[in-house]
Design a protein around this motif. Structure first.
Motif, PDB file in Angstrom:
ATOM      1  N   ASN A 170       4.360   2.277  -1.707  1.00  0.00           N
ATOM      2  CA  ASN A 170       3.546   3.578  -1.568  1.00  0.00           C
ATOM      3  C   ASN A 170       2.579   3.821  -2.362  1.00  0.00           C
ATOM      4  O   ASN A 170       1.648   3.959  -1.945  1.00  0.00           O
ATOM      5  CB  ASN A 170       4.364   4.134  -0.654  1.00  0.00           C
ATOM      6  CG  ASN A 170       5.253   4.418   1.072  1.00  0.00           C
ATOM      7  OD1 ASN A 170       4.560   3.036   1.088  1.00  0.00           O
ATOM      8  ND2 ASN A 170       6.255   4.630   0.953  1.00  0.00           N
ATOM      9  N   LYS A 173       0.128   1.435  -3.180  1.00  0.00           N
ATOM     10  CA  LYS A 173      -1.175   1.490  -1.910  1.00  0.00           C
ATOM     11  C   LYS A 173      -1.823   2.260  -1.004  1.00  0.00           C
ATOM     12  O   LYS A 173      -3.129   2.361  -1.412  1.00  0.00           O
ATOM     13  CB  LYS A 173      -0.552   0.774  -0.240  1.00  0.00           C
ATOM     14  CG  LYS A 173      -1.316   0.833   0.191  1.00  0.00           C
ATOM     15  CD  LYS A 173      -0.425   1.139   1.975  1.00  0.00           C
ATOM     16  CE  LYS A 173      -1.310   0.877   2.403  1.00  0.00           C
ATOM     17  NZ  LYS A 173      -0.533   0.640   4.318  1.00  0.00           N
ATOM     18  N   THR A 179      -1.514  -3.386   0.704  1.00  0.00           N
ATOM     19  CA  THR A 179       0.039  -3.273   0.426  1.00  0.00           C
ATOM     20  C   THR A 179       0.847  -4.232  -0.432  1.00  0.00           C
ATOM     21  O   THR A 179       0.502  -5.865   0.219  1.00  0.00           O
ATOM     22  CB  THR A 179       0.457  -4.254   2.136  1.00  0.00           C
ATOM     23  OG1 THR A 179      -0.248  -2.581   2.818  1.00  0.00           O
ATOM     24  CG2 THR A 179       1.771  -3.149   2.287  1.00  0.00           C
TER      25      THR A 179
END
Length: 664
Positions: A170, A173, A179
């Motif tokens: 996370n 990203k 991703t």
């Protein structure tokens, strides 16, 4: 034609090559794609590509000109825009090619400075893969991803994977917009839908390591693992997240055979298993290692790497890699001859060949010349290679083995392979008994060289680290073994401190961390055999260890020099520091320790910043390291005197030792 694939490892320091990228290289080449691997600054990669493209264009414009010999000047002009470098290229303005050649030089200069490489028509990459490593490399990894993704064609794809990507997807990203892939590439179709190849099981492409200038510490080895995962779930470890399922046995011998046939013989076997002793098929693992040629006492004869590189160039295999490899080997051979005055004639001959064929520098090196030059030096080169003695092979379970899973039988099995050193984890005093038993069994079956990582700054206390180090030093004597301890500072996998190295454990403080690092600086990162040496480095007992932890960093780094200052009756000697420290009143000592243990203390305040007893002790905590290194300072001159005396004493000691040996 296939896709153009770019595999990137960020420009951080690491010992091991990127195994995942080596597997990806195999995958993409298997399906017919063109693969390039790079490790370093992306701006340097862009420049490298620009120069190569420019030279290729110039070769089409005027093939009769040896543009490759002008590589250095072309690169300098594109990089700097300076007219002097353009003039050094030496374009003949009277020739009809001059205008077109100049146009291409200006274009590729603008390619860099006006960033033409960001134009869609100039982009060449259909797929980019970026590997990631430790979380404290977060910033450099993010920078690399954000720079390299701009080189991707609009129809292309970028994949980010690895340790950091798995632990903090996370955060990655949010910082890059990409991703990442979490975990292993262990299912079919993870790159190309419908393709049944499982990337994680593919053999490694060793050739890509020759494409880069970076040299990994752990080189000339077969890499891999014979198990996956770990049965433990230690709070400080990332393995349960990265490899959640334990695999009992992944045979290695056939993979080694394939690597040997395709990429040449490697000396050692470096296994990345996270808990190999947990395998119920441990005996099968040992037998497979022996089958691969790594039984106890096995040796390695150095292959002809230069001929191998030349042969690969003849076959057209990874020209980028093997041209670099051949050029390195040519220059390495020349340098080896230069080191011996008896080789002057041969050295001159080899130098002349390399000079004539443009092989002294990679920029002027061509595939054709690398191939044509070899027969001119082959006879002497191959003769000298045959004179080299075989070398001992080594099996290295680099991630360490679990002392809690040792049995006498497993120790006996380990003794049947050429394991050296045997790395046994000693992360906590809670495994003290199992650890000692593991080393005792191993020594009983003839294993003598050991190494271990000692985790600190986690839930341990400084005394725990001292005790584990002392145990190892004493075991060296008791078992007649060589045990090298590598204290390893704990770094959190998640949270605010995971992106830097400043985390301080609950029983530690910044001063203690700096002091341990200062000691390790003088011991080159490890503690080996010799009780007297250990007690000098870390203190004769735990009380002395704590005194050392509070000592100014410079006094630890230049230990003997500041102790010697006592002879000069110098006020900044270690003796005077210790006297001042011991004479502090309880209240002042408490205040003093609070200051130097505080995370914001930087040891730069002058003594005028404090008063009374504090001023007397804090004068030792100014930046004395700069004072020692400042040529205009008193401490620098004293250090010069000390170094001279030490050198004289050392020469006398050697002379006395030689005299005793001659008498004997």
């Amino acid at each position: 034609m296939g896709r153009n694939i770019l595999l990137i490892e960020p420009n951080y320091k690491n010992k091991f090559p990127p195994i995942a990228l080596m597997k990806l290289a195999t995958y993409f080449k298997t399906v017919g794609d063109n693969v390039v691997f790079y490790k370093g600054e992306i701006k340097d990669f862009i420049l490298e590509r620009a120069v190569e493209k420019c030279i290729n264009k110039l070769n089409t414009v005027a093939p009769h000109i040896k543009w490759r010999s002008k590589h250095e000047a072309i690169a300098a002009y594109i990089k700097t825009r300076k007219i002097c470098h353009l003039e050094a290229i030496g374009i003949d303005n009277d020739e009809e090619y001059a205008g077109i050649a100049l146009g291409w030089l200006i274009f590729y200069k603008d390619y860099i400075w006006k960033k033409y490489y960001l134009r869609e028509e100039e982009k060449e990459w259909d797929w980019i893969g970026v590997t990631t490593l430790f979380t404290f490399y977060f910033d450099i990894t993010v920078k690399t991803i954000n720079e390299v993704k701009l080189l991707l064609r609009s129809t292309g794809h970028i994949m980010v994977g690895g340790v950091l990507a798995t632990l903090q997807p996370n955060e990655l990203k949010a910082a890059t917009g990409i991703t990442p892939v979490v975990g292993l590439l262990n299912k079919p179709g993870m790159i190309d839908e419908g393709n049944e190849l499982i990337i994680d099981t593919l053999p490694l492409d060793y050739s890509i390591l020759e494409e880069i200038d970076y040299r990994y510490d752990m080189s000339n080895a077969y890499y891999g693992s014979m198990t996956k995962g770990c049965v433990r779930h230690c709070a400080f470890c990332a393995v349960p997240k990265i490899e959640p399922e334990y695999q009992q046995f992944i045979p290695m011998s056939e993979r080694i055979k394939l690597v040997k046939e395709k990429y040449g013989e490697q000396r050692n076997l470096l296994l990345m298993d996270n808990n190999v002793l947990a395998s119920e098929k441990f005996e099968d693992i040992i037998n497979d290692i022996i089958k691969a040629g790594f039984g106890k006492g096995s040796t390695y004869e150095e292959p002809n790497r230069l001929k191998f590189a030349v042969d690969q160039l003849k076959e057209g295999s990874n020209k980028r890699a093997y041209l670099k490899m051949a050029q390195r080997e040519y220059v390495a051979y020349l340098n080896s001859l230069k080191r011996n005055k008896n080789n002057e004639a041969l050295s001159y001959k080899v130098y002349s060949v390399l000079y004539d064929f443009g092989l002294l520098a990679l920029g002027t090196c061509t595939i054709e010349n690398a191939i044509e030059a070899y027969p001119l030096i082959a006879e002497e080169y191959e003769h000298r290679l045959k004179l080299r003695r075989p070398k001992q092979r080594v099996v290295d379970f680099n991630q360490g083995v679990d002392a809690r899973l040792f049995t006498e039988k497993k120790a006996e099995l380990l003794s049947k392979i050429c394991v050296s050193p045997l790395r046994v984890a000693f992360d906590s005093l809670s495994v003290k008994d199992e650890y000692i038993q593991a080393l005792t069994w191993s020594r009983q079956y003839g294993i003598r060289n050991f190494s271990n990582y000692l985790l600190y700054n986690f839930n341990d206390r400084p005394d725990d680290l001292y005790e584990r180090l002392e145990i190892n030093v004493k075991l060296c004597t008791k078992l007649d073994a060589n045990i090298y301890s590598f204290p390893m500072k704990y770094h959190p996998l998640y949270g605010n401190n995971s992106h830097d190295r400043d985390f301080i454990g609950k029983h530690w403080n910044r001063k203690y961390i700096r002091s341990v690092r200062a000691v390790l600086n003088s011991t080159k990162g490890s503690i080996g055999r010799g009780e007297s040496y250990f007690y000098k480095a870390f203190g004769c007992d735990k009380n002395a260890f704590h005194l050392l932890l509070d000592m100014p960093d410079t006094y630890i780094i230049y230990r003997y020099f500041f102790e010697w200052l006592k002879e000069k009756r110098h006020p900044m000697s270690t003796y005077n520091w210790e006297q001042t420290y011991n004479n502090l009143s309880p209240a002042t000592k408490e205040e003093f320790l609070h200051i130097i243990h505080d995370s914001t203390f930087t040891a730069v305040h002058s003594k005028e910043y404090y008063s009374g007893e504090l001023a007397e002790i804090m004068k030792f905590y100014v930046n004395l390291r700069d004072a020692v290194q400042n040529p205009d300072g008193e401490l620098f001159k004293l250090k010069q005197e000390y170094d001279m005396l030490s050198s004289v004493h050392a020469r006398r000691a050697i002379a006395m030792q030689n005299k005793r040996e001659n008498i004997d």
